[in-house]
Scaffold this motif. Structure first.
Motif, PDB file in Angstrom:
ATOM      1  N   HIS A  67     -26.915  22.071  -4.303  1.00  0.00           N
ATOM      2  CA  HIS A  67     -25.492  21.735  -4.428  1.00  0.00           C
ATOM      3  C   HIS A  67     -25.089  21.449  -5.876  1.00  0.00           C
ATOM      4  O   HIS A  67     -23.906  21.572  -6.214  1.00  0.00           O
ATOM      5  CB  HIS A  67     -25.165  20.525  -3.545  1.00  0.00           C
ATOM      6  CG  HIS A  67     -25.105  20.861  -2.091  1.00  0.00           C
ATOM      7  ND1 HIS A  67     -24.786  19.934  -1.124  1.00  0.00           N
ATOM      8  CD2 HIS A  67     -25.333  22.012  -1.425  1.00  0.00           C
ATOM      9  CE1 HIS A  67     -24.800  20.505   0.066  1.00  0.00           C
ATOM     10  NE2 HIS A  67     -25.138  21.768  -0.100  1.00  0.00           N
ATOM     11  N   LEU A 101     -17.413  30.062  -2.454  1.00  0.00           N
ATOM     12  CA  LEU A 101     -18.649  29.911  -3.215  1.00  0.00           C
ATOM     13  C   LEU A 101     -19.794  30.501  -2.412  1.00  0.00           C
ATOM     14  O   LEU A 101     -20.028  30.125  -1.259  1.00  0.00           O
ATOM     15  CB  LEU A 101     -18.924  28.436  -3.509  1.00  0.00           C
ATOM     16  CG  LEU A 101     -17.848  27.684  -4.304  1.00  0.00           C
ATOM     17  CD1 LEU A 101     -18.244  26.229  -4.487  1.00  0.00           C
ATOM     18  CD2 LEU A 101     -17.609  28.347  -5.655  1.00  0.00           C
ATOM     19  N   THR A 139     -19.296  27.307   0.672  1.00  0.00           N
ATOM     20  CA  THR A 139     -18.043  26.814   1.249  1.00  0.00           C
ATOM     21  C   THR A 139     -17.959  27.309   2.699  1.00  0.00           C
ATOM     22  O   THR A 139     -18.759  28.135   3.138  1.00  0.00           O
ATOM     23  CB  THR A 139     -16.841  27.331   0.444  1.00  0.00           C
ATOM     24  OG1 THR A 139     -17.005  28.736   0.212  1.00  0.00           O
ATOM     25  CG2 THR A 139     -16.724  26.614  -0.884  1.00  0.00           C
ATOM     26  N   ASP A 141     -12.880  34.936  -2.926  1.00  0.00           N
ATOM     27  CA  ASP A 141     -12.583  33.513  -2.751  1.00  0.00           C
ATOM     28  C   ASP A 141     -13.766  32.824  -2.071  1.00  0.00           C
ATOM     29  O   ASP A 141     -14.361  33.361  -1.135  1.00  0.00           O
ATOM     30  CB  ASP A 141     -11.326  33.324  -1.895  1.00  0.00           C
ATOM     31  CG  ASP A 141     -10.895  31.866  -1.844  1.00  0.00           C
ATOM     32  OD1 ASP A 141     -10.611  31.293  -2.898  1.00  0.00           O
ATOM     33  OD2 ASP A 141     -10.892  31.304  -0.731  1.00  0.00           O
ATOM     34  N   LEU A 149     -21.070  25.549 -12.209  1.00  0.00           N
ATOM     35  CA  LEU A 149     -20.084  26.616 -12.071  1.00  0.00           C
ATOM     36  C   LEU A 149     -18.700  26.123 -12.484  1.00  0.00           C
ATOM     37  O   LEU A 149     -17.954  26.825 -13.179  1.00  0.00           O
ATOM     38  CB  LEU A 149     -20.061  27.110 -10.631  1.00  0.00           C
ATOM     39  CG  LEU A 149     -19.171  28.314 -10.338  1.00  0.00           C
ATOM     40  CD1 LEU A 149     -19.740  29.573 -10.979  1.00  0.00           C
ATOM     41  CD2 LEU A 149     -19.024  28.528  -8.832  1.00  0.00           C
ATOM     42  N   GLN A 150     -18.354  24.911 -12.084  1.00  0.00           N
ATOM     43  CA  GLN A 150     -17.051  24.352 -12.427  1.00  0.00           C
ATOM     44  C   GLN A 150     -16.891  24.173 -13.933  1.00  0.00           C
ATOM     45  O   GLN A 150     -15.781  24.205 -14.449  1.00  0.00           O
ATOM     46  CB  GLN A 150     -16.861  23.015 -11.715  1.00  0.00           C
ATOM     47  CG  GLN A 150     -16.685  23.143 -10.213  1.00  0.00           C
ATOM     48  CD  GLN A 150     -16.638  21.802  -9.510  1.00  0.00           C
ATOM     49  OE1 GLN A 150     -17.320  20.843  -9.921  1.00  0.00           O
ATOM     50  NE2 GLN A 150     -15.864  21.701  -8.454  1.00  0.00           N
ATOM     51  N   GLN A 151     -17.998  24.000 -14.629  1.00  0.00           N
ATOM     52  CA  GLN A 151     -17.950  23.797 -16.076  1.00  0.00           C
ATOM     53  C   GLN A 151     -18.146  25.116 -16.832  1.00  0.00           C
ATOM     54  O   GLN A 151     -18.134  25.138 -18.059  1.00  0.00           O
ATOM     55  CB  GLN A 151     -19.025  22.779 -16.494  1.00  0.00           C
ATOM     56  CG  GLN A 151     -18.830  22.232 -17.903  1.00  0.00           C
ATOM     57  CD  GLN A 151     -19.702  21.025 -18.162  1.00  0.00           C
ATOM     58  OE1 GLN A 151     -19.748  20.103 -17.345  1.00  0.00           O
ATOM     59  NE2 GLN A 151     -20.393  21.006 -19.284  1.00  0.00           N
ATOM     60  N   GLY A 152     -18.323  26.212 -16.094  1.00  0.00           N
ATOM     61  CA  GLY A 152     -18.487  27.508 -16.734  1.00  0.00           C
ATOM     62  C   GLY A 152     -19.855  27.746 -17.342  1.00  0.00           C
ATOM     63  O   GLY A 152     -20.006  28.563 -18.251  1.00  0.00           O
ATOM     64  N   SER A 189     -18.930  32.974  -7.499  1.00  0.00           N
ATOM     65  CA  SER A 189     -17.577  32.641  -7.060  1.00  0.00           C
ATOM     66  C   SER A 189     -16.668  33.803  -7.460  1.00  0.00           C
ATOM     67  O   SER A 189     -17.136  34.927  -7.644  1.00  0.00           O
ATOM     68  CB  SER A 189     -17.109  31.326  -7.694  1.00  0.00           C
ATOM     69  OG  SER A 189     -16.999  31.468  -9.100  1.00  0.00           O
ATOM     70  N   ARG A 247     -22.926  23.926  -8.072  1.00  0.00           N
ATOM     71  CA  ARG A 247     -21.458  23.927  -8.067  1.00  0.00           C
ATOM     72  C   ARG A 247     -20.895  23.207  -9.301  1.00  0.00           C
ATOM     73  O   ARG A 247     -19.896  23.648  -9.883  1.00  0.00           O
ATOM     74  CB  ARG A 247     -20.941  23.268  -6.787  1.00  0.00           C
ATOM     75  CG  ARG A 247     -19.427  23.246  -6.639  1.00  0.00           C
ATOM     76  CD  ARG A 247     -19.041  22.726  -5.261  1.00  0.00           C
ATOM     77  NE  ARG A 247     -17.616  22.725  -5.067  1.00  0.00           N
ATOM     78  CZ  ARG A 247     -16.833  21.661  -5.281  1.00  0.00           C
ATOM     79  NH1 ARG A 247     -17.370  20.517  -5.709  1.00  0.00           N
ATOM     80  NH2 ARG A 247     -15.525  21.729  -5.078  1.00  0.00           N
ATOM     81  N   MET A 248     -21.549  22.135  -9.694  1.00  0.00           N
ATOM     82  CA  MET A 248     -21.091  21.374 -10.851  1.00  0.00           C
ATOM     83  C   MET A 248     -21.152  22.226 -12.118  1.00  0.00           C
ATOM     84  O   MET A 248     -20.243  22.186 -12.956  1.00  0.00           O
ATOM     85  CB  MET A 248     -21.962  20.118 -11.005  1.00  0.00           C
ATOM     86  CG  MET A 248     -21.399  19.066 -11.928  1.00  0.00           C
ATOM     87  SD  MET A 248     -22.574  17.693 -12.179  1.00  0.00           S
ATOM     88  CE  MET A 248     -22.888  17.196 -10.484  1.00  0.00           C
TER      89      MET A 248
END
Length: 214
Positions: A116, A206, A161, A204, A122-125, A141, A119-120
């Motif tokens: 998990h 993850l 997701t 759309d 991915l959110q930060q690129g 994603s 995901r963190m």
């Protein structure tokens, strides 16, 4: 010194295979028993951290001696696992890529929590993966990912997701076009690349991309 790639060694399953993945220029972070593994194999972690409840006092003294920096956390008064602490520290350095080794093992709760963490990143690129001798796990994603054939036998796709839509596969034995996967389905298990590379597109959601071998 700027490090484009950070490699985290944490306390799950590790072996000689993990040491072979270290590259020149990597920033090495050892979390708890992962730090011990590095130091016992002659590597000098740039940062060792954790509550160190998995090592003896003598082993901890050796870790401190071998590491450029050691960060101690109270085993009771902390909100995150040692692995997540290492992950958050790595992300704070704004690398291009993070590779985590030793993130999978006998504790399924820890293994799943570590997956998990992707995901963190991915959110930060930040490009990130979890690797062991049998698996390479990353997260796709919107926009998808390009895969280079690294010799893994299978490639499996599982939603992180509730549902992932617009999945299109190019270069795979079993192609998909604008497909939808929902949690609980096994449709995406055990696909294969036809050649040296393939592409996974996602509109759309993850999607976990798991390259694996027996």
């Amino acid at each position: 010194m700027e490090h484009k790639r950070i490699v985290i060694f944490t306390g799950g399953r590790l072996g000689k295979w993990a040491l072979e993945l270290i590259e020149d220029g990597d920033l090495l972070i050892g979390a708890d028993a992962g730090a011990l593994f590095l130091t016992e194999n002659g590597y000098k972690p740039h940062i060792s951290l954790g509550d160190f409840d998995s090592v003896t006092s003598e082993q901890l003294a050796f870790i401190r001696e071998m590491s450029d920096e050691t960060l101690d956390f109270d085993p009771i008064d902390k909100d995150y696992t040692d692995t997540e602490l290492a992950w958050r520290l790595a992300l704070s350095r704004n690398p291009e890529r993070i590779v985590m080794l030793g993130a999978l093992g006998t504790r399924f709760d820890h293994s799943l929590a570590n997956v998990h963490l992707l995901r963190m990143a991915l959110q930060q690129g930040v490009s990130a993966s979890i690797v062991d001798e049998h698996n390479c796990i990353q997260l796709a994603s919107e926009g998808g990912v390009n895969l280079i054939n690294k010799g893994f036998t299978y490639i499996s796709l599982l939603p992180l997701t509730e549902r992932v839509t617009g999945i299109t596969l190019t270069g795979f034995q079993y192609p998909l076009h604008e497909a939808t996967l929902e949690i609980g389905q096994s449709l995406g298990i055990s696909n294969k690349l036809l050649g040296d590379q393939g592409q996974i597109q996602v509109r759309d959601g993850l999607l976990l991309v798991i390259e694996s071998r027996d």
